[in-house]
Enzyme design. Structure first.
Site, PDB file in Angstrom:
ATOM      1  N   ALA A  19      -2.710  13.824  11.470  1.00 20.43           N
ATOM      2  CA  ALA A  19      -2.555  12.682  12.372  1.00 20.43           C
ATOM      3  C   ALA A  19      -1.088  12.444  12.634  1.00 20.43           C
ATOM      4  O   ALA A  19      -0.207  13.003  11.982  1.00 20.43           O
ATOM      5  CB  ALA A  19      -3.205  11.432  11.786  1.00 20.43           C
ATOM      6  N   ASP A 142       3.893  -2.453   0.260  1.00 19.81           N
ATOM      7  CA  ASP A 142       3.109  -2.247   1.486  1.00 19.81           C
ATOM      8  C   ASP A 142       1.635  -2.058   1.144  1.00 19.81           C
ATOM      9  O   ASP A 142       0.995  -1.111   1.609  1.00 19.81           O
ATOM     10  CB  ASP A 142       3.651  -1.041   2.258  1.00 19.81           C
TER      11      ASP A 142
END
Length: 691
Positions: A19, A142
């Site tokens: 991706a 994160d």
């Protein structure tokens, strides 16, 4: 196995792109090694405009060095990081499955929610990975659904430890841009740009868990400021209001995790893990990897059954297969980010890369297989003389890689490229160097004599060769050894060297050595078959593994507190694999209303000690009979909300010693009465009660 650097190089072969995202591209790759070794990996390549930012590069390298040291079942393992053609990359564990963000989107599209058992298991495993990292001083920064990976077998793994912080910092400077997914999971202190600690991750994990249980994002908003305002002040909804089937205790737990006051959040992710486990037990909810695997397969199986349309050479179902370190396109990403293609990325496809060394930052240097090297055969010391350097750092562009100052294949990242001053050898090494030099001189003289005896018409050329051999000095190389922690003792073929790491050791070229690294409280590291070519500085970088023992404690009933030499380890069921090895340690198992268990255990390095105890009640009991008189002849007997039986038909009710309150009722007669009775140890008393 470690061998001479230019004879058996590690290789990465890019199989295809997984991706593309706004910060990086992710590729599926094969790693090859000696004796047919082959492993599937994922390679995340930072896009060039990020890699050219010096501040980003410095932060990336520091965070990558931390990530390489994290080895846990719930964390995506990072194996390597380095530079390639002017950009940065990391090589990591490949997880066959999808991320949590893709799972939630797929289920939402079908109007479904994550099954409660699967959701609880994901939350518990997420806490395990976070606690492991936090105990080692690493804050993720994160925690978001796109960084929680789920495998087809039900594994839960956290990706991208700290590495995405550079992108967050850059994005914060542009608040007008559309919000990426990670913004919705920031803690209030992170949104304010304040220093972060582990409890910031717990707030983010709470936002992830809210979405996992409800299928809804916790903090709505169409731009950065709207989301941040909601993070600061929006009332936190109760998950049971959205999904009533959830246990009410989850509301209490999420309220603590999402407290705006850092000090009021749970101290450790392990506390959340323990609370979620208790919720699972108390609610009789089966939370296992099988539940997660079934949920993942329900999405991936459906994706395989649908036709796949190609667009611009990328897979149309990238959202379902984005698997590594936030590199795939998310629902909140912009189309410009999603469609980013670079000429450099297209060159990566179906290429093979070979390891050529490490630079001063510890990043591995790679180049395309078959690429011409401009300084391929020049030893580092000579290369330094020609360039006028005494010390050096490799360029970020490996067009002219440090091919001879190579890190051993299979070794971890380390520092050091360029010419370096050779350290003064110890006495025994000077002796060895002198012996080699004398042998070289003798061979040179022999060559001149042989040429003359053969009547060779070019003895001057032979003499020149001989002189060059003598001038070249001893046939030596250098072992450049660094360890984490420093201070490790070094043995070469069993002989103890008279210095500790970091150190540089002159060795005979092309001789095979077994290098052993020893450090108190750490396991010895043995590196066999090390050979160094003449003039080469050979880098060895090792992170030593602490000596540790595993202790598994369980009880019936569970929930007992476990202490080892007075220190509280947790409650049963307990599984700790980070304990220091020690013999004769006192283990105490304690639970209210049960007798304390005390025993002595030996904890051995690398071994598992298992303890199970059937706890004995510390409460003393007696027995009573209840005789009913008055308007009715019988009554139900209740004690602490539990039905004991019917009096006088049932006899010898067992109750704790002392004065106890019981409730008697006869629903048919509409009679209910609470009475206090006396219970004596080892005696059967009869109490008459008029109803």
């Amino acid at each position: 196995m470690t061998v001479a650097p230019d004879k058996s190089l590690e290789r990465y072969e890019i199989v295809g792109r997984i991706a593309t995202g706004g910060m990086a591209e992710v590729f599926r790759a094969k790693a090859y090694g000696a004796h047919g070794f082959e492993k599937t990996l994922a390679i995340k390549r930072i896009l060039p405009d990020f890699a050219r930012d010096p501040e980003f590069e410095e932060r990336f390298i520091q965070e990558a060095k931390l990530a390489v040291q994290l080895a846990h079942a719930n964390i995506v393992q990072v194996f390597d990081f380095g530079r390639f053609e002017g950009t940065l990359f990391i090589a990591m564990e490949y997880v066959d499955g999808l991320d949590l963000a893709a799972l939630l989107r797929a289920l939402n599209a079908r109007g479904e929610q994550v099954p409660i058992g699967a959701a609880l298991h994901i939350c518990i495993e997420l806490c395990k990975g976070l606690d492991y990292a936090h105990q080692r001083g690493v804050v993720h920064r994160d925690v978001s659904p796109s960084n929680v990976l789920l495998s087809r077998s039900g594994e839960v793994k956290i990706a991208d430890f700290g590495i995405a912080q550079a992108e967050i910092d850059r994005a914060r400077a542009r608040p007008e841009r559309r919000i990426m997914g990670k913004w919705r999971y920031m803690s209030p202190e992170q949104a304010e740009g304040e220093p972060l600690e582990a409890r910031s991750d717990l707030f983010s994990a709470g936002a992830v868990m809210f979405e996992l249980f409800t299928g809804r994002k916790l903090f709505p908003g169409d731009d950065a400021q709207a989301v941040i305002d909601n993070i600061r002040s929006m009332p936190i909804p109760r998950v049971t209001d959205i999904r009533p089937q959830l246990p009410p205790r989850i509301d209490e737990l999420l309220a603590r995790m999402l407290d705006r006051d850092v000090a009021r959040r749970p101290a450790r992710a392990a506390d959340i893990q323990r609370a979620l486990t208790e919720v699972s037990y108390d609610s009789s909810i089966v939370a296992s990897a099988l539940d997660v695997a079934d949920t993942v397969e329900s999405v991936l199986g459906a994706a395989r059954a649908e036709p796949v349309a190609a667009a611009s050479g990328k897979l149309a179902i990238d959202d379902l297969i984005r698997q590594q370190l936030g590199g795939a396109v998310g629902a909140d990403a912009t189309e410009a980010d999603a469609d980013r293609q670079t000429e450099e990325a297209s060159l990566l496809h179906t290429q093979t890369f070979v390891r050529r060394g490490v630079d001063a930052d510890g990043a591995t240097l790679w180049e395309r297989e078959g690429q011409t090297r401009t300084i391929a055969a020049v030893p580092s010391a000579i290369r330094g003389e020609r360039s006028g350097r005494t010390t050096g750092r490799t360029s970020a562009l490996p067009a002219a890689p440090a091919d001879r100052d190579a890190a051993p294949p299979g070794r971890g990242p380390g520092a050091g490229d360029g010419a370096v001053a050779t350290p003064v050898p110890s006495r025994r090494w000077r002796w060895a160097a002198g012996a080699v030099a004398l042998a070289a001189a003798a061979a040179a003289i022999g060559a001149v004599v042989a040429a003359r005896d053969r009547g060779d018409r070019r003895p001057a050329e032979a003499a020149a060769v001989a002189a060059a051999a003598v001038d070249a000095g001893p046939l030596m190389g250098t072992l450049d050894i660094q360890t984490v922690p420093e201070g490790a003792r070094v043995r070469l073929n069993g002989e103890l060297y008279d210095d500790v790491t970091p150190t540089q050791i002159p060795v005979r070229a092309l001789e095979v050595y077994t290098v052993t690294l020893e450090h108190d409280d750490y396991r010895p590291k043995v590196i066999p078959n090390v050979a160094v070519e003449p003039g080469v500085r050979f880098a060895i970088r090792e992170t030593l593994e602490p000596r540790a023992a595993r202790l598994v404690v369980d009880t019936r009933p569970r929930g007992a507190t476990v202490r080892l030499n007075g220190a509280r380890l947790g409650v049963t069921p307990l599984d700790r694999s980070d304990l220091p090895p020690m013999r004769g340690m006192q283990l105490v198992i304690d639970k209210p209303n049960y007798k304390t268990e005390t025993l002595v255990v030996d904890l051995e390095d690398g071994q598992t000690t298992e303890v199970f105890r059937e706890l004995t009640s510390a409460v003393e009991y007696g027995r009573v009979n209840i005789a009913i008189t008055g308007r009715t002849t019988w009554a139900n007997v209740w004690f602490r909300g539990r039905l004991l039986g019917r009096a006088p038909k049932d006899r010898n009710f067992q109750l704790p010693v002392g004065r106890q309150r019981i409730r008697l009722d006869n629903p048919a007669a509409g009679i209910s009465k609470v009475v206090t009775i006396e219970v004596r140890k080892d005696a059967v008393l009869t109490h008459r009660v008029e109803l």
